[in-house]
Design a protein around this motif. Structure first.
Motif, PDB file in Angstrom:
ATOM      1  N   VAL A  64      36.767   2.484  16.354  1.00 50.71           N
ATOM      2  CA  VAL A  64      38.136   3.069  17.277  1.00 50.71           C
ATOM      3  C   VAL A  64      39.088   4.764  16.912  1.00 50.71           C
ATOM      4  O   VAL A  64      39.033   5.094  17.569  1.00 50.71           O
ATOM      5  CB  VAL A  64      38.901   1.655  17.812  1.00 50.71           C
ATOM      6  CG1 VAL A  64      39.988   2.669  18.648  1.00 50.71           C
ATOM      7  CG2 VAL A  64      37.490   0.678  18.653  1.00 50.71           C
ATOM      8  N   LYS A  65      38.877   3.912  15.413  1.00 54.24           N
ATOM      9  CA  LYS A  65      39.879   5.369  15.261  1.00 54.24           C
ATOM     10  C   LYS A  65      39.145   6.813  15.798  1.00 54.24           C
ATOM     11  O   LYS A  65      39.839   7.487  15.332  1.00 54.24           O
ATOM     12  CB  LYS A  65      39.990   5.143  14.117  1.00 54.24           C
ATOM     13  CG  LYS A  65      41.282   3.712  13.574  1.00 54.24           C
ATOM     14  CD  LYS A  65      41.468   3.870  11.804  1.00 54.24           C
ATOM     15  CE  LYS A  65      42.805   2.730  11.199  1.00 54.24           C
ATOM     16  NZ  LYS A  65      43.071   3.153   9.634  1.00 54.24           N
ATOM     17  N   LYS A  66      37.277   6.524  15.195  1.00 57.10           N
ATOM     18  CA  LYS A  66      37.401   7.732  14.855  1.00 57.10           C
ATOM     19  C   LYS A  66      36.785   8.047  16.478  1.00 57.10           C
ATOM     20  O   LYS A  66      37.323   9.178  16.987  1.00 57.10           O
ATOM     21  CB  LYS A  66      35.457   7.277  14.577  1.00 57.10           C
ATOM     22  CG  LYS A  66      34.702   8.375  14.453  1.00 57.10           C
ATOM     23  CD  LYS A  66      33.188   8.024  13.848  1.00 57.10           C
ATOM     24  CE  LYS A  66      32.497   9.528  13.506  1.00 57.10           C
ATOM     25  NZ  LYS A  66      31.195   8.975  13.135  1.00 57.10           N
ATOM     26  N   ALA A  67      37.037   6.683  17.830  1.00 56.19           N
ATOM     27  CA  ALA A  67      36.880   7.460  18.288  1.00 56.19           C
ATOM     28  C   ALA A  67      38.065   8.604  19.234  1.00 56.19           C
ATOM     29  O   ALA A  67      37.802   9.084  20.115  1.00 56.19           O
ATOM     30  CB  ALA A  67      36.188   6.674  19.569  1.00 56.19           C
ATOM     31  N   ARG A  68      39.011   7.429  19.115  1.00 54.49           N
ATOM     32  CA  ARG A  68      40.060   8.033  19.796  1.00 54.49           C
ATOM     33  C   ARG A  68      40.996   9.458  19.423  1.00 54.49           C
ATOM     34  O   ARG A  68      41.011  10.375  19.797  1.00 54.49           O
ATOM     35  CB  ARG A  68      41.572   7.137  19.494  1.00 54.49           C
ATOM     36  CG  ARG A  68      41.217   5.704  20.061  1.00 54.49           C
ATOM     37  CD  ARG A  68      41.683   5.929  21.555  1.00 54.49           C
ATOM     38  NE  ARG A  68      41.604   6.668  22.168  1.00 54.49           N
ATOM     39  CZ  ARG A  68      42.818   6.099  22.886  1.00 54.49           C
ATOM     40  NH1 ARG A  68      43.914   5.191  22.592  1.00 54.49           N
ATOM     41  NH2 ARG A  68      44.012   7.176  23.741  1.00 54.49           N
ATOM     42  N   ARG A  69      40.029  10.026  17.907  1.00 56.56           N
ATOM     43  CA  ARG A  69      40.624  10.364  16.937  1.00 56.56           C
ATOM     44  C   ARG A  69      39.689  12.377  17.683  1.00 56.56           C
ATOM     45  O   ARG A  69      40.382  13.259  18.239  1.00 56.56           O
ATOM     46  CB  ARG A  69      40.292  10.537  15.647  1.00 56.56           C
ATOM     47  CG  ARG A  69      40.146  11.906  15.066  1.00 56.56           C
ATOM     48  CD  ARG A  69      40.277  11.909  13.423  1.00 56.56           C
ATOM     49  NE  ARG A  69      40.717  13.249  12.769  1.00 56.56           N
ATOM     50  CZ  ARG A  69      41.282  13.909  11.254  1.00 56.56           C
ATOM     51  NH1 ARG A  69      41.725  12.842  10.921  1.00 56.56           N
ATOM     52  NH2 ARG A  69      41.593  14.718  11.283  1.00 56.56           N
TER      53      ARG A  69
END
Length: 242
Positions: A64-69
């Motif tokens: 999720v962090k990777k996608a939002r970044r």
């Protein structure tokens, strides 16, 4: 003759998408005017603002962090700005001494002409006002001669609070209406980078149109169609009234 450095602006965003909906027009407008605009995302909004991603089978926090970044970086690039992610966590966001000092260092290194952040109140999202309190405290620390040495201190950049999702519940008033008509298409394109929160695209288009009507009514800017609202924290200092 010494090369003149570009003027700068700082945006302090609680989560990775907040800056797009609420200040994307200002960011695009000032980037177009040659400013270096730095967006500091305190978190990715990975826990509380990524519901669409969490509905996918097998989703993990890191994914999720990777996608939002990636979404935030794409949106910022469209707007013409830079991003910095401090990964402080969300729901809840909590301020540590290390986080405060890091943001104060960013102030001193950037020397911003102005600062944009959230409303001072938000009963629906405590991360938002906490981000603004952090932005203001870091501003004060960055003015302290003893923080990293007198040569690093900042002046007194004005702080503008961008519009919360439900302003009437947040004691927020649109004291400044910024005409963003010329960059609206850029802001809308940046919206479309935020696939995890697609449900907000049309909502913030309507907000832009509403503020545009109000901006036109409160000025002689007859060509205005889209605007963003901001509330000031500090007095407007001037030598003429207009």
């Amino acid at each position: 003759m010494a090369e003149q450095k570009a003027k700068t602006a700082l945006v302090v965003s609680a989560h990775s998408a907040d800056f797009v909906w609420r200040a994307g027009g200002a960011i695009a407008l000032y980037a177009k005017r040659g400013y270096r605009v730095l967006i500091v995302c305190l978190s990715y909004g990975e826990r509380g603002e990524s519901a669409k991603l969490w509905k996918q089978p097998g989703m993990t926090l890191d994914a999720v962090k990777k996608a939002r970044r990636a979404e935030a970086e794409q949106a910022a690039a469209i707007l013409g700005a830079e991003t910095m992610f401090l990964d402080a966590g969300d729901y809840p966001l909590r301020v540590t001494p290390e986080l405060l000092n890091r943001l104060a260092e960013i102030y001193q290194d950037l020397q911003p002409e102005f600062v944009l952040s959230h409303s001072l109140e938000d009963p629906y999202n405590f991360d938002h006002p906490l981000a603004t309190h952090l932005a203001q405290e870091a501003r004060i620390v960055a003015q302290a001669h003893g923080f990293r040495g007198a040569e690093k201190i900042i002046g007194a950049p004005p702080v503008f609070l961008f519009e919360p999702h439900q302003p009437e519940q947040c004691n927020w008033k649109p004291q400044v209406l910024l005409d963003i008509t010329e960059v609206w298409d850029v802001k809308r394109k940046a919206f479309e980078s935020m696939g995890a929160q697609e449900h907000l695209w049309d909502y913030y288009t309507r907000v832009g149109l509403q503020r545009g009507v109000q901006a036109k009514r409160n000025s002689n800017r007859t060509a205005t169609k889209y605007a963003e609202g901001y509330q000031r924290v500090f007095p407007h200092v001037t030598d003429h009234l207009s």
